[in-house]
Scaffold this motif. Structure first.
Motif, mmCIF file in Angstrom:
data_model
loop_
_atom_site.group_PDB
_atom_site.id
_atom_site.type_symbol
_atom_site.label_atom_id
_atom_site.label_comp_id
_atom_site.label_asym_id
_atom_site.label_seq_id
_atom_site.Cartn_x
_atom_site.Cartn_y
_atom_site.Cartn_z
ATOM 1 N N THR A 39 30.115 -9.839 6.002
ATOM 2 C CA THR A 39 29.820 -9.249 7.538
ATOM 3 C C THR A 39 28.716 -10.269 8.173
ATOM 4 O OG1 THR A 39 28.340 -7.783 6.680
ATOM 5 C CG2 THR A 39 30.217 -6.998 6.806
ATOM 6 N N SER A 67 28.161 1.074 11.488
ATOM 7 C CA SER A 67 28.391 0.900 13.035
ATOM 8 C C SER A 67 27.055 0.019 13.250
ATOM 9 C CB SER A 67 28.192 2.136 13.686
ATOM 10 O OG SER A 67 26.991 2.790 13.395
ATOM 11 N N ALA A 68 27.155 -0.877 14.268
ATOM 12 C CA ALA A 68 26.165 -1.657 15.036
ATOM 13 C C ALA A 68 25.126 -0.946 15.295
ATOM 14 C CB ALA A 68 26.755 -2.809 15.555
ATOM 15 N N ASP A 69 24.016 -1.135 15.032
ATOM 16 C CA ASP A 69 22.814 -0.413 15.806
ATOM 17 C C ASP A 69 22.169 -1.328 16.784
ATOM 18 O OD1 ASP A 69 21.728 1.103 12.640
ATOM 19 O OD2 ASP A 69 22.999 1.680 14.008
#
Length: 62
Positions: free
Chosen positions: A26, A2-4
């Protein structure tokens, strides 16, 4: 993963990053690769500057 964090970029910069990104790669992987390349270039630049600006003596004279 997940993107933080979010990093704001212009549309132009986003397109340029997209052009650099490989298929299946990515943006996180691309940025990690770019950071490593930058670190290597910086190290080489710093080493060259030290070589150009420093005075060295042969080891057998040290």
């Amino acid at each position: 993963m997940s993107a933080d964090k979010r990093i704001p970029v212009t549309e132009e910069r986003f397109r340029e990053l997209g052009d650099l990104k490989g298929a299946g790669e990515t943006y996180d992987e691309l940025l990690a690769e770019l950071i490593e390349e930058h670190k290597k270039r910086r190290l080489l630049r710093d080493m060259k500057q030290i070589e150009d600006e420093s005075e060295f003596v042969p080891l057998d004279e040290a």
